[in-house]
Scaffold this motif. Structure first.
Motif, PDB file in Angstrom:
ATOM      1  N   ALA A  44     -27.167 -29.671 -77.139  1.00 50.52           N
ATOM      2  CA  ALA A  44     -27.059 -29.335 -75.591  1.00 50.52           C
ATOM      3  C   ALA A  44     -27.581 -28.065 -75.586  1.00 50.52           C
ATOM      4  O   ALA A  44     -28.250 -27.426 -75.037  1.00 50.52           O
ATOM      5  CB  ALA A  44     -25.138 -28.779 -74.859  1.00 50.52           C
ATOM      6  N   VAL A  45     -27.270 -27.521 -76.739  1.00 51.88           N
ATOM      7  CA  VAL A  45     -27.524 -25.816 -77.106  1.00 51.88           C
ATOM      8  C   VAL A  45     -29.384 -26.162 -77.265  1.00 51.88           C
ATOM      9  O   VAL A  45     -29.479 -25.219 -76.751  1.00 51.88           O
ATOM     10  CB  VAL A  45     -26.954 -25.490 -78.059  1.00 51.88           C
ATOM     11  N   VAL A  46     -29.552 -26.400 -78.028  1.00 50.65           N
ATOM     12  CA  VAL A  46     -31.359 -27.231 -78.043  1.00 50.65           C
ATOM     13  C   VAL A  46     -32.010 -27.145 -76.937  1.00 50.65           C
ATOM     14  O   VAL A  46     -32.539 -26.674 -76.779  1.00 50.65           O
ATOM     15  CB  VAL A  46     -31.521 -27.660 -79.348  1.00 50.65           C
ATOM     16  N   LEU A  47     -31.666 -28.151 -76.487  1.00 48.40           N
ATOM     17  CA  LEU A  47     -32.315 -27.955 -74.759  1.00 48.40           C
ATOM     18  C   LEU A  47     -32.060 -27.952 -74.335  1.00 48.40           C
ATOM     19  O   LEU A  47     -33.133 -27.548 -73.215  1.00 48.40           O
ATOM     20  CB  LEU A  47     -31.242 -29.502 -74.663  1.00 48.40           C
ATOM     21  N   LYS A  48     -30.936 -26.687 -73.782  1.00 41.57           N
ATOM     22  CA  LYS A  48     -30.575 -25.438 -73.082  1.00 41.57           C
ATOM     23  C   LYS A  48     -31.325 -24.205 -73.471  1.00 41.57           C
ATOM     24  O   LYS A  48     -32.072 -24.106 -71.831  1.00 41.57           O
ATOM     25  CB  LYS A  48     -29.349 -25.107 -73.421  1.00 41.57           C
ATOM     26  N   TYR A  49     -31.984 -24.180 -74.513  1.00 38.37           N
ATOM     27  CA  TYR A  49     -32.939 -23.344 -74.075  1.00 38.37           C
ATOM     28  C   TYR A  49     -34.762 -24.199 -74.065  1.00 38.37           C
ATOM     29  O   TYR A  49     -35.536 -23.393 -74.100  1.00 38.37           O
ATOM     30  CB  TYR A  49     -32.741 -22.411 -75.750  1.00 38.37           C
ATOM     31  N   ALA A  50     -34.503 -25.164 -75.425  1.00 33.40           N
ATOM     32  CA  ALA A  50     -36.299 -26.160 -76.054  1.00 33.40           C
ATOM     33  C   ALA A  50     -36.447 -27.402 -74.916  1.00 33.40           C
ATOM     34  O   ALA A  50     -37.773 -27.894 -75.302  1.00 33.40           O
ATOM     35  CB  ALA A  50     -36.497 -25.737 -76.909  1.00 33.40           C
ATOM     36  N   GLY A  51     -35.102 -27.675 -74.035  1.00 31.87           N
ATOM     37  CA  GLY A  51     -36.013 -28.894 -73.726  1.00 31.87           C
ATOM     38  C   GLY A  51     -35.831 -29.063 -72.077  1.00 31.87           C
ATOM     39  O   GLY A  51     -35.431 -29.818 -71.313  1.00 31.87           O
ATOM     40  N   GLY A  52     -36.025 -27.914 -72.108  1.00 33.08           N
ATOM     41  CA  GLY A  52     -36.316 -28.022 -69.912  1.00 33.08           C
ATOM     42  C   GLY A  52     -37.463 -28.608 -70.303  1.00 33.08           C
ATOM     43  O   GLY A  52     -38.294 -29.196 -70.342  1.00 33.08           O
ATOM     44  N   PRO A  53     -37.787 -29.070 -67.768  1.00 32.71           N
ATOM     45  CA  PRO A  53     -38.594 -29.336 -67.228  1.00 32.71           C
ATOM     46  C   PRO A  53     -40.360 -29.208 -68.033  1.00 32.71           C
ATOM     47  O   PRO A  53     -41.178 -29.932 -68.185  1.00 32.71           O
ATOM     48  CB  PRO A  53     -38.682 -29.164 -66.275  1.00 32.71           C
ATOM     49  N   ALA A  54     -40.172 -27.906 -68.621  1.00 32.47           N
ATOM     50  CA  ALA A  54     -41.706 -27.121 -68.947  1.00 32.47           C
ATOM     51  C   ALA A  54     -42.037 -27.375 -69.898  1.00 32.47           C
ATOM     52  O   ALA A  54     -43.089 -27.138 -70.217  1.00 32.47           O
ATOM     53  CB  ALA A  54     -42.027 -25.443 -68.319  1.00 32.47           C
ATOM     54  N   ALA A  55     -41.208 -27.825 -70.990  1.00 35.61           N
ATOM     55  CA  ALA A  55     -41.007 -28.168 -72.412  1.00 35.61           C
ATOM     56  C   ALA A  55     -42.359 -28.790 -72.979  1.00 35.61           C
ATOM     57  O   ALA A  55     -43.417 -28.095 -74.400  1.00 35.61           O
ATOM     58  CB  ALA A  55     -40.204 -28.531 -72.940  1.00 35.61           C
TER      59      ALA A  55
END
Length: 367
Positions: free
Chosen positions: A187-198
């Motif tokens: 969840a932490v990784v995706l919070k910064y690097a897994g958004g819709p624009a990733a």
């Protein structure tokens, strides 16, 4: 309006993971105020720090063609050298041990051009990012993907890429198997690097952040960094450094006038006060004994988290590699031996120990 004033006037980014994350803090990448000021100077055309005098990306721009690859044309090589030089500028700034080591070698071997064996990057293995997002830059310039390496205990995978000319550095790119982390760490990784624009933006333009020495995502919180640190030092490193160079590697076998190989160089460096990574021994040797590697312990750098807390975190480091001549070329005269005549590739066991250079920096009391 001055860029520094512009950055402070911009509002918080909508939907950012940290309520205090502004464009200024994103561009600053967690750096203290003085470093952010230097960054802003570079963004508006200020001077960049230059690498040590004779530390070369490669021997010549055009290079000599090899049988299995097409050498870049001079104009392509100039662009490629400019891009890599841009990536190296923040590395020299943030890794004083690397610069000091190269300076020592330049003084000891004044007639030698000090060249790189390989460059290494770390990434998050999430959709659109990971190895492929960095590799694209190099394959566009003629690099070829080679062997896969797997590190189950560290939850990592990697590929190395061979250059289109033997005078160019190899590239080693690893990624974290995010899907194997705990749900909380994922969840932490995706919070910064897994958004819709990733997938559409971070994967395509994220590596450009290393040219400016900034992060591709918002400055993380101390709590998020500490959570990742407890589970994966690698994950915590990528969180605060993004696509920055993890390490460079000096080609020991190219040091003109050097005798005694990597062992002698290790002794010299330790006599000069450099702290080397002793995980698995100072020298990491391949099973065939023809690839020898060592590295410094990573520098610890001051990092300012989005809540304003400042803490020392593991940074980058420098490696040293010696590639011995292959048996079939043992009869060649030393002046005739090129990179293509030496042991190529990487070894999983040795690379696993080299990864420990940042792990040891995270535990300074044990070094």
């Amino acid at each position: 309006m001055a860029l520094s004033r512009l950055l402070t006037r911009l509002p918080a980014l909508e939907g950012s993971p940290c309520a205090r994350c502004t464009l200024a803090s994103c561009l600053g990448g967690g750096r203290p105020a003085a470093a952010q000021s230097a960054l802003q100077s570079r963004l508006v055309g200020g001077s960049r720090r230059t690498p040590p005098g004779r530390c070369q990306l490669f021997t010549s721009l055009a290079g000599s063609s090899s049988e299995s690859h097409t050498a870049p044309q001079p104009e392509d090589s100039h662009l490629f050298q400019s891009i890599l030089s841009g990536m190296l500028a923040p590395y020299w700034e943030s890794t004083p041990t690397a610069e000091a080591a190269v300076n020592c070698l330049e003084e000891r071997y004044p007639q030698s051009l000090i060249g790189f064996d390989h460059l290494a990057f770390r990434t998050f293995g999430v959709e659109g990012l990971g190895i492929a997002s960095v590799a694209r830059l190099f394959t566009d310039f003629g690099y070829t993907r080679r062997d896969a390496l797997d590190f189950p205990a560290k939850k990592l995978r990697a590929y190395w890429y061979s250059p289109p000319d033997p005078d160019l550095p190899r590239v080693f790119i690893s990624e974290l198997k995010v899907e194997e982390l705990s749900p909380e760490a994922q969840a932490v990784v995706l919070k910064y690097a897994g958004g819709p624009a990733a997938a559409a933006l971070l994967g395509k333009y994220g590596p450009m952040s290393s040219l400016l020495g900034v992060q591709p995502w918002c400055t993380p919180s101390l709590d998020d960094w500490e959570l990742l640190s407890q589970e994966s030092e690698y994950a915590a490193w990528v969180l605060v450094h993004g696509y920055a160079l993890n390490h460079t590697t000096i080609a020991v076998h190219r040091l003109e006038g050097h005798e005694g190989g990597l062992a002698a160089l290790n002794t010299f460096l330790q006599e000069q006060g450099f702290v080397l990574n002793d995980s698995g021994g100072i020298t990491k040797a391949s099973p065939d004994g023809r690839l020898l590697q060592s590295s410094t312990v990573a520098d610890r750098v001051s990092y300012c988290f989005c809540g304003g807390e400042t803490q020392l975190v593991p940074g980058a480091y420098i490696e040293f590699a010696e590639r011995l001549v292959l048996p079939q070329f043992a009869g060649m005269q030393p002046r005739e031996v090129g990179e293509q005549h030496r042991r190529d590739g990487f070894e999983t066991a040795s690379a696993d120990r080299i990864f420990e250079s940042t792990t040891l920096a995270a535990r300074p009391d044990e070094v």
